[in-house]
Design a protein around this motif. Sequence first.
Motif, PDB file in Angstrom:
ATOM      1  N   ALA A   9       0.820  -1.212   0.000  1.00 57.19           N
ATOM      2  CA  ALA A   9       0.000   0.000   0.000  1.00 57.19           C
ATOM      3  C   ALA A   9       0.854   1.262   0.000  1.00 57.19           C
ATOM      4  CB  ALA A   9      -0.946   0.009   1.206  1.00 57.19           C
ATOM      5  N   GLY A  10       2.162   1.104  -0.079  1.00 56.12           N
ATOM      6  CA  GLY A  10       3.059   2.249  -0.133  1.00 56.12           C
ATOM      7  C   GLY A  10       3.179   2.809  -1.535  1.00 56.12           C
ATOM      8  N   TYR A  11       4.013   3.819  -1.678  1.00 55.19           N
ATOM      9  CA  TYR A  11       4.198   4.503  -2.968  1.00 55.19           C
ATOM     10  C   TYR A  11       4.639   3.529  -4.062  1.00 55.19           C
ATOM     11  CZ  TYR A  11       6.946   7.346  -6.317  1.00 55.19           C
ATOM     12  OH  TYR A  11       7.507   7.894  -7.445  1.00 55.19           O
ATOM     13  N   ILE A  12       5.741   2.821  -3.842  1.00 53.40           N
ATOM     14  CA  ILE A  12       6.208   1.875  -4.850  1.00 53.40           C
ATOM     15  C   ILE A  12       5.321   0.636  -4.859  1.00 53.40           C
ATOM     16  CG2 ILE A  12       8.118   0.361  -5.521  1.00 53.40           C
ATOM     17  CD1 ILE A  12      10.041   2.479  -4.405  1.00 53.40           C
ATOM     18  N   ALA A 175       2.310   6.871 -11.832  1.00 52.41           N
ATOM     19  CA  ALA A 175       1.514   6.367 -12.952  1.00 52.41           C
ATOM     20  C   ALA A 175       0.172   7.082 -13.036  1.00 52.41           C
ATOM     21  CB  ALA A 175       1.302   4.867 -12.808  1.00 52.41           C
ATOM     22  N   ALA A 176      -0.310   7.579 -11.891  1.00 51.80           N
ATOM     23  CA  ALA A 176      -1.540   8.363 -11.817  1.00 51.80           C
ATOM     24  C   ALA A 176      -1.392   9.309 -10.634  1.00 51.80           C
ATOM     25  CB  ALA A 176      -2.751   7.447 -11.624  1.00 51.80           C
ATOM     26  N   PRO A 177      -2.018  10.492 -10.676  1.00 54.80           N
ATOM     27  CA  PRO A 177      -1.827  11.461  -9.592  1.00 54.80           C
ATOM     28  C   PRO A 177      -2.123  10.902  -8.209  1.00 54.80           C
ATOM     29  CG  PRO A 177      -2.882  12.520 -11.449  1.00 54.80           C
ATOM     30  CD  PRO A 177      -2.838  11.050 -11.768  1.00 54.80           C
ATOM     31  N   LEU A 225       9.703   1.011 -12.869  1.00 52.77           N
ATOM     32  CA  LEU A 225      10.130   0.134 -11.786  1.00 52.77           C
ATOM     33  C   LEU A 225       9.093  -0.950 -11.522  1.00 52.77           C
ATOM     34  CD1 LEU A 225      12.047  -0.550  -9.423  1.00 52.77           C
ATOM     35  CD2 LEU A 225      10.820   1.145  -8.054  1.00 52.77           C
ATOM     36  N   ALA A 226       7.819  -0.579 -11.527  1.00 52.86           N
ATOM     37  CA  ALA A 226       6.760  -1.567 -11.317  1.00 52.86           C
ATOM     38  C   ALA A 226       6.759  -2.606 -12.431  1.00 52.86           C
ATOM     39  CB  ALA A 226       5.405  -0.864 -11.239  1.00 52.86           C
ATOM     40  N   ALA A 231       8.227  -8.139 -14.664  1.00 52.51           N
ATOM     41  CA  ALA A 231       9.134  -8.961 -15.468  1.00 52.51           C
ATOM     42  C   ALA A 231       9.920  -9.929 -14.592  1.00 52.51           C
ATOM     43  CB  ALA A 231      10.082  -8.066 -16.260  1.00 52.51           C
ATOM     44  N   ALA A 232      10.391  -9.448 -13.432  1.00 48.20           N
ATOM     45  CA  ALA A 232      11.158 -10.308 -12.528  1.00 48.20           C
ATOM     46  C   ALA A 232      10.280 -11.404 -11.940  1.00 48.20           C
ATOM     47  CB  ALA A 232      11.784  -9.471 -11.413  1.00 48.20           C
TER      48      ALA A 232
END
Length: 325
Positions: A9-12, A175-177, A225-226, A231-232
Amino acid sequence: MTWLITGGAGYIGAHVAHTMTAAGEPVAVLDDLSSGDPARLPSRVPLVTGDTADPALLKRVLADHQVTGVIHLAARKQVPESVAHPTRYYRENVGALATLLEAAAEAGVRRFLFSSSAAVYGTPDVALVTEDTPCAPVNPYGETKLAGEWLVRAAGRAHGMATTCLRYFNVAGAAAPELADTGVFNIVPMVFDRLTRGEAPRIFGDDYPTPDGTCVRDYIHVADLAEAHLAAARRLAAPDTAGDLTVNIGRGEGVSVRELVTLIGEVTGDRRPAVVEGRRPGDAPRAVASAALAGRELGWTASRGVREMVGSAWRGWLLHQGAAR
């Protein structure tokens, strides 16, 4: 297969949850909400509120959601705080990781993706940082990330887990505001915060051995990054995947602090000149990733530029500033 995203639920973490879900990957999130926000998550993603250091909770979550892979992002990540409270950082970043790995092994989880950091390299004296560049962290935060990598690899070998460690460089954008970073800990929101309060941006040191004298960094859009996590995760899920992999996640292009501050001024329309203050301890003159291994092993390359990062972050900043008023 179902992926458990700790710190989802964090930013990343929320960006990872959205990207995985949009790609059809089932996910569940475990987050203590110390910095996370449930509103960031897709509506159909189950959220369990709790601590990764709680073995009973982990056992229940792994079983209830039939978890077969873990993406571990939950951690403390502020360098100054780590210097002031090193034992807390080791306890929460390494101790909780050990608890999670034990629970995952007992539950039969055989895929583990670990959120690491370029902070493991310390102050590298190379043009491009490869995964073979010696690791020499200069603060407790970086030390806990390096120790976390050691622990993940060791647990993987002991329990037959395929593991991957992603070393993030400097993350920015949204990715979105509504998914934007609301903390004021990284350079882009720090400059936004200064401008919003009518103050000049700060540059810490302009006498480094770089073209304009300011530090040079590699900035990666959080959406890229997401996608690297997706991919990983898919590589880990492949039937023939075994062993461990450690990969830099960056663009492979350097941007100086002064260049970034100038770009922020262009995007925001507030071009007031920056004030230069003294160097901060531990800042490397240059830290730019080689992203070649990520391309070869993950089939991933970053596609978004720095202007897009700043523009998307600014839209998110304005949204959250408006909501706070």
